[in-house]
Design an enzyme around this catalytic site. Sequence first.
Site, PDB file in Angstrom:
ATOM      1  N   PRO A 187      48.835  84.508  21.636  1.00  0.00           N
ATOM      2  CA  PRO A 187      48.934  83.111  21.219  1.00  0.00           C
ATOM      3  C   PRO A 187      50.135  82.877  20.319  1.00  0.00           C
ATOM      4  CG  PRO A 187      47.163  84.232  20.055  1.00  0.00           C
ATOM      5  CD  PRO A 187      47.608  85.151  21.153  1.00  0.00           C
ATOM      6  N   GLU A 188      50.813  81.774  20.558  1.00  0.00           N
ATOM      7  CA  GLU A 188      51.959  81.409  19.733  1.00  0.00           C
ATOM      8  C   GLU A 188      51.555  80.272  18.797  1.00  0.00           C
ATOM      9  OE1 GLU A 188      55.576  80.950  21.966  1.00  0.00           O
ATOM     10  OE2 GLU A 188      55.113  82.613  23.305  1.00  0.00           O
ATOM     11  N   LYS A 242      51.723  82.540  12.732  1.00  0.00           N
ATOM     12  CA  LYS A 242      50.629  82.783  13.670  1.00  0.00           C
ATOM     13  C   LYS A 242      49.375  83.292  12.965  1.00  0.00           C
ATOM     14  CE  LYS A 242      54.117  83.987  17.137  1.00  0.00           C
ATOM     15  NZ  LYS A 242      54.634  85.039  18.050  1.00  0.00           N
ATOM     16  N   HIS A 296      31.895  92.707  22.372  1.00  0.00           N
ATOM     17  CA  HIS A 296      33.168  92.597  21.659  1.00  0.00           C
ATOM     18  C   HIS A 296      33.092  91.623  20.484  1.00  0.00           C
ATOM     19  CE1 HIS A 296      34.907  95.056  24.744  1.00  0.00           C
ATOM     20  NE2 HIS A 296      34.691  94.160  25.688  1.00  0.00           N
ATOM     21  N   ARG A 345      40.349  93.567  23.033  1.00  0.00           N
ATOM     22  CA  ARG A 345      41.430  94.554  22.925  1.00  0.00           C
ATOM     23  C   ARG A 345      41.666  95.011  21.486  1.00  0.00           C
ATOM     24  NH1 ARG A 345      46.409  92.450  26.429  1.00  0.00           N
ATOM     25  NH2 ARG A 345      47.080  94.598  26.047  1.00  0.00           N
ATOM     26  N   LYS A 364      76.083  86.298  13.238  1.00  0.00           N
ATOM     27  CA  LYS A 364      75.233  87.163  14.061  1.00  0.00           C
ATOM     28  C   LYS A 364      75.804  87.282  15.471  1.00  0.00           C
ATOM     29  CE  LYS A 364      70.800  86.503  11.700  1.00  0.00           C
ATOM     30  NZ  LYS A 364      70.673  87.916  11.300  1.00  0.00           N
ATOM     31  N   ARG A 372      61.104  91.750  26.487  1.00  0.00           N
ATOM     32  CA  ARG A 372      60.353  90.544  26.816  1.00  0.00           C
ATOM     33  C   ARG A 372      61.036  89.784  27.945  1.00  0.00           C
ATOM     34  NH1 ARG A 372      58.516  87.850  21.049  1.00  0.00           N
ATOM     35  NH2 ARG A 372      57.634  89.743  20.113  1.00  0.00           N
TER      36      ARG A 372
END
Length: 296
Positions: free
Chosen positions: A2-3, A58, A104, A126, A169, A286
């Site tokens: 989740p973001e 988050k 769980h 998980r 950068k 990613r």
Amino acid sequence: MPELPEVETVKRGLAPAIEGALLVRAELRRPDLRFPFPENFAAAVSGRRILALSRRAKYLMIDLEGGDVIVAHLGMSGSFRIEAGAQPAAPGEFHHPRGKDEKHDHVIFHLDGGSGQMRVIYNDPRRFGFMDLARRDTIAEHAYFRDLGEEPTGNALDAAYLAARLAGKSQPLKTALLDQRTIAGLGNIYVCEALWRSGLSPNRAAGTLVDKRGRPKQALLALVEAIRAVIADAIAAGGSSLKDHIQADGSLGYFQHAFSVYDRAGEACRKPGCDGTVTRIVQAGRSTFHCPRCQK
């Protein structure tokens, strides 16, 4: 994982149910999640009233009377659900895969609220999520928070701030934006979408958006606007339901239907006048989705 928009949706779903409730008892069904629970965690939070539920990046933060804060991270598969009486509800639920197996259920908060007794249950197949305990008066210096950048939802994120972070950068722009020290809570999906909206290549050197005097170029102004808009649109849509997100009332978020590039490799670019094709590449392990034709 989740973001920010998904975690914000969780917060907005849970807050009306738990704020003001008495946390009568915390029940731990195992000694750890991703990390061990703090020593005497259950005893420390039991018998305390929940003052507020908030979010930073988050992380969810549950403020308790007395100044302690439960810090929770959902990891890859964590979910909160509420069971009140015989009628289960699902505020702020995340799931992986869809549906829940009670084996769980690792943490149960027994609450007494304005509408009676309820249980807030944390389920995590998980076990990449975790919970910790911090003090509100020193939380800004906590290891989880002290290096975080500005939020993409507030006025503090502007072109001048981002120019100071990106100046000099040489790393790829997408990689720089995923650094939580730059923008807190910004994740892979929404970086891809913001870069597409602003017409910027994920491979472009981050520092090229800043002039020699350290001032933001026009492209950086466009990027900031795109980041803020993408996040706002995703929150309004209840997040993105791929395999990890469901809204507070049990319905799915729908921002994934508005994806312009994410997970659309091989499709025609949706930008008017562009005849390019969405391409998938890998950056820092990613998936990155972009249009090489219109993103420069």
